[in-house]
Structures are given as C-alpha cells and as structure tokens.
Design a protein around this motif. Structure first.
Motif, PDB file in Angstrom:
ATOM      1  N   SER A 137       0.798  -1.229   0.000  1.00 54.47           N
ATOM      2  CA  SER A 137       0.000   0.000   0.000  1.00 54.47           C
ATOM      3  C   SER A 137       0.830   1.279   0.000  1.00 54.47           C
ATOM      4  CB  SER A 137      -0.957   0.002   1.189  1.00 54.47           C
ATOM      5  OG  SER A 137      -0.243  -0.077   2.418  1.00 54.47           O
ATOM      6  N   ASN A 138       2.086   1.205   0.479  1.00 57.25           N
ATOM      7  CA  ASN A 138       2.911   2.411   0.544  1.00 57.25           C
ATOM      8  C   ASN A 138       3.926   2.522  -0.596  1.00 57.25           C
ATOM      9  OD1 ASN A 138       1.876   3.542   3.039  1.00 57.25           O
ATOM     10  ND2 ASN A 138       2.838   1.797   4.062  1.00 57.25           N
ATOM     11  N   LEU A 139       3.875   1.608  -1.538  1.00 62.21           N
ATOM     12  CA  LEU A 139       4.815   1.647  -2.651  1.00 62.21           C
ATOM     13  C   LEU A 139       4.476   2.777  -3.624  1.00 62.21           C
ATOM     14  CD1 LEU A 139       5.338  -2.108  -3.608  1.00 62.21           C
ATOM     15  CD2 LEU A 139       6.930  -0.606  -2.398  1.00 62.21           C
ATOM     16  N   ARG A 140       5.504   3.502  -4.045  1.00 64.29           N
ATOM     17  CA  ARG A 140       5.372   4.474  -5.128  1.00 64.29           C
ATOM     18  C   ARG A 140       6.022   3.892  -6.375  1.00 64.29           C
ATOM     19  NH1 ARG A 140       4.726   6.118   0.253  1.00 64.29           N
ATOM     20  NH2 ARG A 140       4.396   8.381   0.385  1.00 64.29           N
ATOM     21  N   TYR A 141       5.412   4.121  -7.509  1.00 59.30           N
ATOM     22  CA  TYR A 141       5.993   3.698  -8.787  1.00 59.30           C
ATOM     23  C   TYR A 141       6.805   4.871  -9.310  1.00 59.30           C
ATOM     24  CZ  TYR A 141       5.984   1.889 -13.639  1.00 59.30           C
ATOM     25  OH  TYR A 141       6.341   1.433 -14.897  1.00 59.30           O
ATOM     26  N   MET A 142       8.133   4.671  -9.436  1.00 61.71           N
ATOM     27  CA  MET A 142       9.040   5.779  -9.718  1.00 61.71           C
ATOM     28  C   MET A 142       9.538   5.833 -11.150  1.00 61.71           C
ATOM     29  SD  MET A 142       9.086   7.322  -6.825  1.00 61.71           S
ATOM     30  CE  MET A 142      10.398   8.489  -7.151  1.00 61.71           C
ATOM     31  N   ALA A 143       9.762   4.680 -11.784  1.00 61.85           N
ATOM     32  CA  ALA A 143      10.337   4.694 -13.134  1.00 61.85           C
ATOM     33  C   ALA A 143      10.259   3.308 -13.748  1.00 61.85           C
ATOM     34  CB  ALA A 143      11.794   5.159 -13.093  1.00 61.85           C
ATOM     35  N   ARG A 144      10.421   3.286 -15.064  1.00 63.86           N
ATOM     36  CA  ARG A 144      10.530   2.040 -15.808  1.00 63.86           C
ATOM     37  C   ARG A 144      11.724   2.164 -16.746  1.00 63.86           C
ATOM     38  NH1 ARG A 144       6.312  -0.095 -20.491  1.00 63.86           N
ATOM     39  NH2 ARG A 144       7.442  -2.019 -21.013  1.00 63.86           N
ATOM     40  N   ALA A 145      12.503   1.094 -16.894  1.00 62.15           N
ATOM     41  CA  ALA A 145      13.663   1.122 -17.784  1.00 62.15           C
ATOM     42  C   ALA A 145      13.875  -0.249 -18.402  1.00 62.15           C
ATOM     43  CB  ALA A 145      14.912   1.553 -17.026  1.00 62.15           C
ATOM     44  N   ILE A 146      14.148  -0.266 -19.697  1.00 63.37           N
ATOM     45  CA  ILE A 146      14.421  -1.508 -20.412  1.00 63.37           C
ATOM     46  C   ILE A 146      15.901  -1.536 -20.798  1.00 63.37           C
ATOM     47  CG2 ILE A 146      13.938  -2.880 -22.475  1.00 63.37           C
ATOM     48  CD1 ILE A 146      11.130  -1.819 -22.479  1.00 63.37           C
ATOM     49  N   THR A 147      16.581  -2.638 -20.472  1.00 55.43           N
ATOM     50  CA  THR A 147      17.974  -2.808 -20.838  1.00 55.43           C
ATOM     51  C   THR A 147      18.131  -2.732 -22.356  1.00 55.43           C
ATOM     52  OG1 THR A 147      18.111  -4.368 -18.992  1.00 55.43           O
ATOM     53  CG2 THR A 147      19.991  -4.283 -20.487  1.00 55.43           C
ATOM     54  N   PRO A 148      19.138  -2.020 -22.853  1.00 60.36           N
ATOM     55  CA  PRO A 148      19.330  -1.902 -24.303  1.00 60.36           C
ATOM     56  C   PRO A 148      19.523  -3.256 -24.978  1.00 60.36           C
ATOM     57  CG  PRO A 148      20.681  -0.300 -23.151  1.00 60.36           C
ATOM     58  CD  PRO A 148      20.121  -1.224 -22.096  1.00 60.36           C
ATOM     59  N   PRO A 149      19.157  -3.391 -26.250  1.00 49.97           N
ATOM     60  CA  PRO A 149      19.369  -4.641 -26.994  1.00 49.97           C
ATOM     61  C   PRO A 149      20.846  -5.007 -27.046  1.00 49.97           C
ATOM     62  CG  PRO A 149      17.928  -3.153 -28.206  1.00 49.97           C
ATOM     63  CD  PRO A 149      18.491  -2.365 -27.074  1.00 49.97           C
ATOM     64  N   GLY A 150      21.104  -6.314 -27.010  1.00 53.18           N
ATOM     65  CA  GLY A 150      22.454  -6.800 -27.215  1.00 53.18           C
ATOM     66  C   GLY A 150      23.229  -7.142 -25.970  1.00 53.18           C
ATOM     67  N   LEU A 151      22.779  -6.721 -24.791  1.00 51.42           N
ATOM     68  CA  LEU A 151      23.483  -7.045 -23.558  1.00 51.42           C
ATOM     69  C   LEU A 151      23.211  -8.496 -23.158  1.00 51.42           C
ATOM     70  CD1 LEU A 151      22.940  -3.722 -21.603  1.00 51.42           C
ATOM     71  CD2 LEU A 151      25.087  -4.587 -22.509  1.00 51.42           C
ATOM     72  N   PRO A 152      24.095  -9.108 -22.330  1.00 53.21           N
ATOM     73  CA  PRO A 152      23.925 -10.526 -21.984  1.00 53.21           C
ATOM     74  C   PRO A 152      22.661 -10.825 -21.191  1.00 53.21           C
ATOM     75  CG  PRO A 152      25.661  -9.517 -20.666  1.00 53.21           C
ATOM     76  CD  PRO A 152      25.317  -8.545 -21.744  1.00 53.21           C
ATOM     77  N   ARG A 153      22.132  -9.850 -20.481  1.00 58.80           N
ATOM     78  CA  ARG A 153      20.856  -9.975 -19.782  1.00 58.80           C
ATOM     79  C   ARG A 153      20.039  -8.734 -20.100  1.00 58.80           C
ATOM     80  NH1 ARG A 153      23.094 -14.111 -19.081  1.00 58.80           N
ATOM     81  NH2 ARG A 153      23.384 -15.335 -17.160  1.00 58.80           N
ATOM     82  N   ARG A 154      18.748  -8.923 -20.337  1.00 61.08           N
ATOM     83  CA  ARG A 154      17.886  -7.780 -20.607  1.00 61.08           C
ATOM     84  C   ARG A 154      16.658  -7.841 -19.716  1.00 61.08           C
ATOM     85  NH1 ARG A 154      15.848  -6.501 -26.076  1.00 61.08           N
ATOM     86  NH2 ARG A 154      15.749  -4.403 -25.178  1.00 61.08           N
ATOM     87  N   PHE A 155      16.349  -6.715 -19.085  1.00 60.51           N
ATOM     88  CA  PHE A 155      15.220  -6.663 -18.168  1.00 60.51           C
ATOM     89  C   PHE A 155      14.350  -5.449 -18.456  1.00 60.51           C
ATOM     90  CE2 PHE A 155      18.645  -8.870 -15.905  1.00 60.51           C
ATOM     91  CZ  PHE A 155      17.986 -10.042 -15.556  1.00 60.51           C
ATOM     92  N   ASP A 156      13.053  -5.655 -18.270  1.00 60.34           N
ATOM     93  CA  ASP A 156      12.077  -4.568 -18.303  1.00 60.34           C
ATOM     94  C   ASP A 156      11.761  -4.294 -16.834  1.00 60.34           C
ATOM     95  OD1 ASP A 156       9.994  -2.837 -18.632  1.00 60.34           O
ATOM     96  OD2 ASP A 156       8.886  -4.066 -20.065  1.00 60.34           O
ATOM     97  N   THR A 157      12.457  -3.327 -16.254  1.00 61.17           N
ATOM     98  CA  THR A 157      12.445  -3.134 -14.808  1.00 61.17           C
ATOM     99  C   THR A 157      11.542  -1.984 -14.394  1.00 61.17           C
ATOM    100  OG1 THR A 157      14.732  -3.919 -14.699  1.00 61.17           O
ATOM    101  CG2 THR A 157      13.885  -2.739 -12.773  1.00 61.17           C
ATOM    102  N   ARG A 158      10.713  -2.258 -13.389  1.00 57.44           N
ATOM    103  CA  ARG A 158       9.916  -1.212 -12.758  1.00 57.44           C
ATOM    104  C   ARG A 158      10.561  -0.876 -11.417  1.00 57.44           C
ATOM    105  NH1 ARG A 158       7.747  -4.459 -16.866  1.00 57.44           N
ATOM    106  NH2 ARG A 158       5.776  -3.583 -17.616  1.00 57.44           N
TER     107      ARG A 158
END
Length: 238
Positions: A137-158
C-alpha cells in the motif's frame, strides 16, 4: 508522448551491447527503501557480486526478475489505485492487473532476499513462500527502464520506492546476502563514492527531483520510461 532522446548518455551502454547477441527481455522489479529520519533522505544500496554476469561489482538497489510464483504470493495490503493504474500502462497495451501486482510483489520479495527486510506483517505459517505478508500500500511507482538490446541480460524493470517509517521498517535491520554485499545507506544527494550503473544514476536523479518537488512522493505521479531505440537512449512519460 513522443520519446525524448538522451543522446550521449547511452554511448557506453550501446558499445557494450554491440558485443552480445539480442536476448529477450524479462520482467524485473527494483525497490528504493528510503530513510528520512535524518537531515537528508538516504536510500539503501548494495554491491552486486563480482561473479554476476549482469552488472558485476556495481552498486544497485535491491531487486531482480519477476518469478512465476510472485503471482501466487498472498499480500496484506494492495497497491494504491493510481500506482496500479500506472503499472498497467505498457506502450498502449495495458498489462493485466495480476502481472502489475506481481511486479510489486517481486520487489517486496527481492528486498527480503537481498537485504533481509520484510515489507509487511510477519506470520508463522511454515508453508508460505515468505515469512511475512507483503504490504504494497505504501509503494510508489518511480520509473521504468528496459535494458538496451544486445546485452547478456535484458530486463524490463519497474522501480518502486517506499519510506521506511511508513512501512514500519527499522533502517538498522538490514542483512547482506549472496546477491548484495556491502549494504549501505546512501545520501540521495551524494553517491559519488559508489560505482553505479548509468540507469541507476538517472533514477537517483529522478528521485532527488521528486523529493525536492514533493517530499512525500505522492502516488499520483508521472512516471519516466527509459529505453533504447535504433541506438539512441530515450525518455518518455507514462
């Protein structure tokens, strides 16, 4: 809204990306635990292990990928309606409410696994996945970022934020783990002594701006979204 290119900020990231094949993105969540008990707001950060393929030896917020089981985690308090609504926005294709909530539950789970912090009420049910019922209930949503293509791991992070006092969390009760070492409370105005990923520095800058504008970080907020397209780093608003 038309994306705003951020130019040279992505140059180092893109150079690294060129060395790896394209991989599929995975949902992930990260959480900024904030301590406002002193003169300046501090945020909890830790160093990723040197053996990690993704961002080794860099200081980050607790977080990780969303696991399939996160959908099934029971919780004590739900997300603020404005936070849930913003989380569901996905470039014009809304994600399900269950998936949005699972991202927040992943953040709570990772905070416990990486820093020993329980975001919610403790219980004694042996069969439960976590020793507490997450309170979102107290969480704020601050940003979203997607790892650029081509990196060894890619995440769509909130990226989420929560104040320790609102969540009844004692800032002194944090524990290092195999995932995060050297846990520190960092002044959000000065993290120059740490090696942080470029996107983390950007999110910290957004956090500072938000705190300066409205120290309570109200849930009803515009959320920045960062991604790379055709080799250029962009910022748009959700």
């Amino acid at each position: 809204m038309t994306p705003e290119p951020l130019g040279g900020r992505a140059s180092a990231v893109q150079a690294e990306a060129d060395n790896h094949p394209t991989v599929r993105t995975r949902d992930a969540a990260s959480i900024m635990l904030l301590d406002r008990s002193g003169r300046h707001v501090r945020v909890l950060m830790g160093k990723r292990h040197s053996a990690h393929v993704f961002m080794p030896d860099l200081y980050v917020f607790p977080g990780g990928r969303r696991d399939p089981g996160d959908h099934r985690l029971k919780f004590a308090g739900d997300l603020h309606p404005a936070v849930l609504r913003s989380l569901r926005e996905n470039e014009g294709r809304a994600i399900t409410e269950a998936r949005a909530r699972a991202l927040a539950l992943a953040a709570a789970r990772e905070l416990y696994e990486e820093a020993g912090v329980s975001l919610g009420r403790a219980h004694k049910r042996q069969e439960a996945a976590l020793p507490f019922l997450p309170d979102l209930s107290n969480l704020r949503y601050m940003a979203r970022a997607i790892t650029p293509p081509g990196l060894p791991r890619r995440f769509d992070t909130r990226f989420f934020a929560v104040f320790a006092d609102e969540a009844e969390i004692d800032p002194s009760l944090v524990l290092e783990s195999q995932e995060l070492q050297d846990l520190q409370w960092i002044d959000v105005n000065d993290f120059s002594s740490l090696r942080v990923p470029e996107i983390t520095a950007i999110i910290l800058s957004d956090l500072r701006t938000g705190l300066e504008s409205e120290p309570s970080l109200p849930p009803e907020r515009t959320v920045p979204f960062y991604f790379t397209r055709h080799g250029r780093f962009h910022r748009t608003l959700l």
